[in-house]
Scaffold this active site. Sequence first.
Site, PDB file in Angstrom:
ATOM      1  N   GLU A   1       0.823  -1.203   0.000  1.00 43.86           N
ATOM      2  CA  GLU A   1       0.000   0.000   0.000  1.00 43.86           C
ATOM      3  C   GLU A   1       0.858   1.254   0.000  1.00 43.86           C
ATOM      4  O   GLU A   1       0.482   2.282  -0.567  1.00 43.86           O
ATOM      5  CB  GLU A   1      -0.947  -0.006   1.208  1.00 43.86           C
TER       6      GLU A   1
ATOM      7  N   HIS B   1     -11.479  -6.621   8.292  1.00 39.17           N
ATOM      8  CA  HIS B   1     -12.247  -6.352   7.066  1.00 39.17           C
ATOM      9  C   HIS B   1     -13.527  -5.591   7.377  1.00 39.17           C
ATOM     10  O   HIS B   1     -14.509  -5.719   6.658  1.00 39.17           O
ATOM     11  CB  HIS B   1     -12.597  -7.662   6.345  1.00 39.17           C
TER      12      HIS B   1
HETATM   13  C1  LIG Z   1      -1.803  -4.960   4.162  1.00 37.75           C
HETATM   14  C2  LIG Z   1      -2.739  -5.857   3.422  1.00 37.75           C
HETATM   15  N1  LIG Z   1      -3.083  -5.544   2.156  1.00 37.75           N
HETATM   16  C3  LIG Z   1      -3.961  -6.306   1.482  1.00 37.75           C
HETATM   17  C4  LIG Z   1      -4.503  -7.408   2.042  1.00 37.75           C
HETATM   18  C5  LIG Z   1      -5.497  -8.257   1.273  1.00 37.75           C
HETATM   19  N2  LIG Z   1      -4.930  -9.568   0.985  1.00 37.75           N
HETATM   20  C6  LIG Z   1      -5.218 -10.637   1.749  1.00 37.75           C
HETATM   21  S1  LIG Z   1      -4.373 -11.966   1.301  1.00 37.75           S
HETATM   22  C7  LIG Z   1      -3.588 -11.164   0.051  1.00 37.75           C
HETATM   23  C8  LIG Z   1      -2.589 -11.896  -0.782  1.00 37.75           C
HETATM   24  C9  LIG Z   1      -1.451 -12.404   0.030  1.00 37.75           C
HETATM   25  O1  LIG Z   1      -0.595 -13.145  -0.750  1.00 37.75           O
HETATM   26  P1  LIG Z   1       0.665 -13.883  -0.163  1.00 37.75           P
HETATM   27  O2  LIG Z   1       1.378 -13.023   0.817  1.00 37.75           O
HETATM   28  O3  LIG Z   1       1.449 -14.373  -1.312  1.00 37.75           O
HETATM   29  O4  LIG Z   1       0.043 -15.099   0.649  1.00 37.75           O
HETATM   30  P2  LIG Z   1      -0.857 -16.287   0.070  1.00 37.75           P
HETATM   31  O5  LIG Z   1      -2.290 -15.903   0.326  1.00 37.75           O
HETATM   32  O6  LIG Z   1      -0.563 -16.448  -1.361  1.00 37.75           O
HETATM   33  O7  LIG Z   1      -0.504 -17.494   0.862  1.00 37.75           O
HETATM   34  C10 LIG Z   1      -4.026  -9.840  -0.008  1.00 37.75           C
HETATM   35  C11 LIG Z   1      -3.608  -8.870  -1.015  1.00 37.75           C
HETATM   36  C12 LIG Z   1      -4.130  -7.707   3.371  1.00 37.75           C
HETATM   37  N3  LIG Z   1      -4.623  -8.784   4.002  1.00 37.75           N
HETATM   38  N4  LIG Z   1      -3.256  -6.927   4.025  1.00 37.75           N
END
Ligand SMILES: Cc1ncc(C[n+]2csc(CCOP(=O)(O)OP(=O)(O)O)c2C)c(N)n1
Lengths: 369, 344
Positions: free
Chosen positions: B80, B149
């Site tokens: 962000e 959320h």
């Molecule tokens: C600071 C923040 N920004 C956005 C989100 C929304 N979000 C939840 S999971 C995710 C993807 C995370 O991907 P990764 O770190 O690769 O973990 P994975 O789910 O693939 O195991 C996002 C963008 C969040 N939880 N926290």
Amino acid sequence: MIEVHTPDPIRYVNEDGQPVQALPGRFTPELLRELHREMLRAREFDRKLITLLRQGRTTFYAQSTGMEATQVGLARSIRPGHDWVWPYYRDHTLGLAMGVPMYELISQCLGTNSDPSRGRQMPHHFASAALKFVSISSSIASQVPPAAGSAMAQKYLGTDEITVCTFGDGATSEGDWHAGMNMAGVAQAPCLFVCENNQWAISTGVRQQTASETIHVKARAYGMPGYYVDGNDIVAVMEVMTHAAAHVRAGDGPALVECLTYRVGSHSNADADAEKHYRTRDEVSAWVGRDPIVRVERLLEHLGHPVSSEERADLIARTHREVDQDVLRAEATGQPDWKIMFEDVYADLPSHLRTQAAALRAEQDGGRA
Amino acid sequence: MTATQDRQSTDTPTPGTTGEPRTINLIQAVTEALAEELERDRRVVLFGEDVGARGGVFMATAGLQARFGKERVFDTPLSEASIVGAAVGMAARGLRPVAEIQFADYMGPGFDQIISQAAKLRYRSGGQFTCPLVIRTPSGGGVKGGHHHSQSPESYYTHTPGLKVVMPSTPYDAKGLLKAAIRGEDPVIYFEPKRLYRAAKGEVPAHDYTVRIGEAAIRREGSDLTLIGYGGVMPDVERAAEALGAEGVSAEVIDLRSLVPWDQEAVVGSVQKTGRAVLVSEAPRTGNFMGEVAYVIQERAFDSLRAPVGQVAGFDTPYPYVQDKVYLPGPNRILAACVRALNY
Ligand SMILES: Cc1ncc(C[n+]2csc(CCOP(=O)(O)OP(=O)(O)O)c2C)c(N)n1
């Protein structure tokens, strides 16, 4: 023996279950069967939880299907209940393998009175003080600087614990990730960073996430070794992870292990149509073909100790029964009432919250009368 | 002409566009506004986490990458701070970035960029550099999302000079305010009440229009009490007003729509007429933006007040998962505050 900054992930067993280098002696058929059981248990837990979701008994779930070798392998390479873990939200398989009771995990997913997190968090954002498994925040990478601090505290206190911090590939883009890695590097803190690189952050592929060829090479910038391992090969995960943990435990500073794996299922139930939008069926089926559980089954077969289909079916049935029983038991404890909203905000209930709680009590009692 | 229409003074038909108004929901209004602005102005670019191929986790940007290309609608790394910071840089270079933060709860990592860069670039440079960007983000509760959320962080941003802060509750406003935000010269934090994405349906004109930032909408005229809210609470506020109506109490309903700047005239004028005000929001009470509204009411309409200004807000607790519905100020809690004001 275990190399740092390799271009290809370190691997012991290939996709057909054939060893590509000599298996370390500790990987006896008994151990491999145990690992197989744990992975299968976690897989079936995932499957059952998705069913619960479809039945509307829980509201959110993020599978770890396909990532079992990474998480079970990690759990097996640390000392559960002794080392501290700052996890992320996809780590219920890690939790289960560390010994978090299924009943606790299910209670948390259902937000019942039996939920140790007291109904406050989203499903599978659990915590276990007994296992030093710190409460999961959904805010990506926000656990990384605290993990550095946790490790710094250990150094300060002179204990022999280490801190483990897990995250996805997406998390490595956040400022917090870089800040935490840098801090731990400078402090030479005993922190094992584990990237569960499942190659997708919701719909963003790892190539759109970073211009770096791999994640593990970034470790060099923060003054720590970076290891790259086939995250679907539990033997390799355990070998590399144990080696990295020993480095950390020896006081030689932090380390990063990148496990290359794949998120076979959707990101969460909010993203059930992944194949329609951002990835191909072919890609998914190629990775389904690299299933870590099947790989161990093939290895055991190769070693002359096959898992019989009865054994397999029995384990699956047992896990399903366990989940079903735990769900009923958890549901029977009911949902926490409104009062828990005001507890644990602070150590003591301050007067303004007392006033708000009293107003809500009057409203709720009035509603009942 | 109702008061509401009267105040939508910037609803300007574009010559040559005709057609009937259509009924759409709030998220469709957002998508339409984005599509039309991308079409209208090549400087507009859209980005954030998962906004491209996926079309956003709520599908607000669905189809836009296919239509406008990856150069104008794109996914970013999960950061962000990078999203907001890059938007600041682009805005300073003359683009019109519209950044999506996936959930308002995740603005945290971008907070410093918002308050240190976006909000202050114009001021600290003596107006030599400007920062016309929009940050769109779903906020608020009611979707069983737990505290990560469901939060309503608008007060952090209303407290920051240099930012404009808006939150629509109808499709009409969602579209008009977003267009105004994109066309404006200042950084705008545009909160989208996620529980109304599909629940709020309403007519939007077929022609191009904007809703001026800073103007409230009077949703309902009344003489006994003024109910003031914004965003996700509005349907419940209107339900409460209806219930009061059934009891013979005439409630005026004001939807602020914009928090910075906000429509003091509409609020003060209304309270001078009705003598009673009840403020409704779902953000935690302490430091809640409505505290400012209450202050201005007592400052400017003190002589008209026949009861203390009532406030219904979220509790000063992190947003809870299980008690989602208890946490939110529903019609009953709003009604109770109205009754207190009426019986004072
Ligand atoms: C600071 C923040 N920004 C956005 C989100 C929304 N979000 C939840 S999971 C995710 C993807 C995370 O991907 P990764 O770190 O690769 O973990 P994975 O789910 O693939 O195991 C996002 C963008 C969040 N939880 N926290």
